[in-house]
Design an enzyme around this catalytic site. Structure first.
Site, PDB file in Angstrom:
ATOM      1  CE  LYS A  51     -29.202  36.911  61.762  1.00 11.91           C
ATOM      2  NZ  LYS A  51     -30.264  36.935  62.501  1.00 11.91           N
ATOM      3  CB  SER A 105     -32.824  36.853  59.242  1.00 12.12           C
ATOM      4  OG  SER A 105     -32.362  37.728  60.332  1.00 12.12           O
ATOM      5  CB  SER A 149     -34.651  38.180  63.076  1.00 10.10           C
ATOM      6  OG  SER A 149     -35.240  38.869  61.938  1.00 10.10           O
TER       7      SER A 149
END
EC number: 6.3.5.7
Length: 482
Positions: A81, A156, A180
């Protein structure tokens, strides 16, 4: 089955047996990503592919394989990420505020993957500074759900989830502050793990809410998730929140035997009309199969769960406001050009560098720490957070695992996030963010599809540092639904 559809453990076996070589594997995945990026409705899981570097790493990995070296991730392409440090690589948290910023060191979680032979293939898209649940607040474009490109992948960590679901990586790292990892895993039909707070180092992950953040893996199946969690878990002397306790072999614990284990069903998670009928039906069917395997079903209550979303919002926004204070355009962040006094400089840097969602959370968090709301709202939220912890502690005196839907609904359409019913939004938050508030481990595993063929997720929750039972129950579910 295509090679890129295999799991980490399966592809490692093929690499080890010389049925495929690492450079060919990496090149194939990169070409698939590049081909998809030509489409108007591209998935856009990645902000950047480390093409030349990944291919060079693949050559070195193959040499190590040829020399008989055997590591659990040797030659396996993984993604990270865009809020995780990877030395000398761009890291923007999908924000204009950090445009062009390069990480000065590598996060322990990323380094542990590399130390076990992984090839980091690229950095994935995300909601700006991890603030959002659809990956639509990214400054660099939206990510689409590989299962249906008209839908969001969740957030997210939507880029990481989409990369794994689209077979653009065999696994990925994400971060989970209020669901997330688990929510996008559910929406994309893959596995996502939020370990116990303190099990995995947070160092090198851009802080959103420091008492809630946790790094974890997204994978294609439970066994891969157990493997990646084992690798990234463990004490780090530079990380004040990690505990120096042994990390079990989670893969070895996957024996499929759950006879005698007690499953808790909290009425607060099921006794509501807001859960989509398909979601409730699939989750209850899955629980029935676990019962058939010898698990005992126990009704429990988490009376303060209904306050979870409001407590989470108060705690998270206050911590966001504190953590985002460093992005002022001087210490970190966007540097506006022009003649400004100090206040104007700060204002311009933040107005241009940060999107609406992030600015709104900073403002709300700042408001909550003011004299008017600090005692009446924020301090009260901290007290309810403690009550929630006590609820879970009491529940785990009688059960081994708590099972719930990961989300009461499946992935929504792109562009509709502002149209979500507030009551449904609060309920959806309570399934996942409550777990962050009390620091427990939890994971989402695929649980069928709804009438529109969109994935449903089932969530397994255990007490702190008892990931073994979590993985064991999740694996039994996976075996029963293959």
């Amino acid at each position: 089955m295509e090679l890129n559809e295999l799991t980490i453990i399966q592809i490692r076996e093929k690499l080890k047996n010389k049925e495929i070589d690492a450079p060919t594997l990496v090149d194939s995945i990169i070409k698939n990503i590049e081909e998809d990026n030509k489409r108007d409705d591209k998935i856009y899981a990645y902000l950047e592919i480390f093409k030349e570097e990944a291919l060079e790493q693949a050559k070195k990995a193959q040499e190590r394989i040829n020399n008989g070296e055997d590591l659990p991730l040797l030659g396996v392409p993984l993604a990270i990420k865009d809020n995780l440090c990877y030395k000398d690589h761009l890291m923007t948290a999908s924000s204009k505020m950090l445009e062009g910023y390069k990480a000065p060191y590598t996060a322990p979680t990323v380094q542990r993957l590399i130390d076990n032979g992984a090839i980091i293939i690229g950095r994935t898209n995300m909601d700006e500074f991890a603030m959002g649940g659809t990956t639509e607040t990214s400054n660099y474009g939206v990510t689409r759900n590989p299962k249906n490109r008209a839908h969001v992948p969740g957030g997210s960590s939507g880029g990481s989830a989409a990369a794994v679901a689209a077979n653009f990586a065999f696994g990925a790292l994400g971060s989970d502050t209020g669901g997330s990892i688990r929510q996008p895993a559910s929406f994309c039909g893959i596995v996502g793990v939020k370990p116990t707070y303190g099990r995995v180092p947070r160092l090198g992950c851009i802080a959103m809410a420091s008492s809630l953040d946790q790094v974890g893996p997204l994978t294609k199946d439970v066994k891969d998730a157990a493997l990646m969690t084992k690798i990234i878990a463990g004490f780090d002397p530079k990380e004040s929140t990690t505990l120096n306790i042994p990390v079990p072999d989670y893969v070895a614990a996957l024996d499929g035997n759950i006879k005698g284990m007690k499953i808790g069903l909290a009425k607060e998670y099921y006794d509501t009309d807001l859960i989509a009928a398909d979601v409730k039906e699939n989750v209850m069917d899955a629980i029935g199969k676990l019962k058939d395997q010898g698990a005992e079903i126990v009704d429990i209550s988490l009376p303060n769960a209904k306050y979870g979303s409001r407590v989470y919002t108060a705690v998270m926004d206050v911590e966001v406001a504190s953590n985002m204070g460093r992005y002022d355009g001087i210490r970190y962040g966007y540097h506006p050009k022009g003649d400004f006094n100090l206040d104007e400089y700060y204002y311009t840097s933040r107005s241009v560098g940060l999107a609406f969602e992030t600015r709104a959370r900073i403002l709300f968090g700042t408001l909550m720490t003011g004299k008017r709301f600090f005692y009446s709202h924020y301090q009260h939220a901290l007290k309810v957070r403690k009550l929630m912890q006590m609820d879970f502690d009491n529940a785990f005196k009688n059960v081994d695992v708590i099972v719930s839907p990961t989300s009461p609904v499946t992935a929504g359409l792109l562009g509709t996030r502002d149209q979500t019913d507030s009551a449904l939004s609060f309920l959806a938050d309570s399934y996942v963010s409550n777990i962050n508030l009390v620091g427990l481990p939890a994971m989402s595993v695929p649980c069928g599809v709804d009438k529109n063929n969109m994935p449903i997720g089932i969530q397994f929750i255990t007490k702190q540092f008892n990931e073994v039972d979590m993985f064991r129950m999740a694996y039994a579910h996976e075996l029963a639904n293959k």
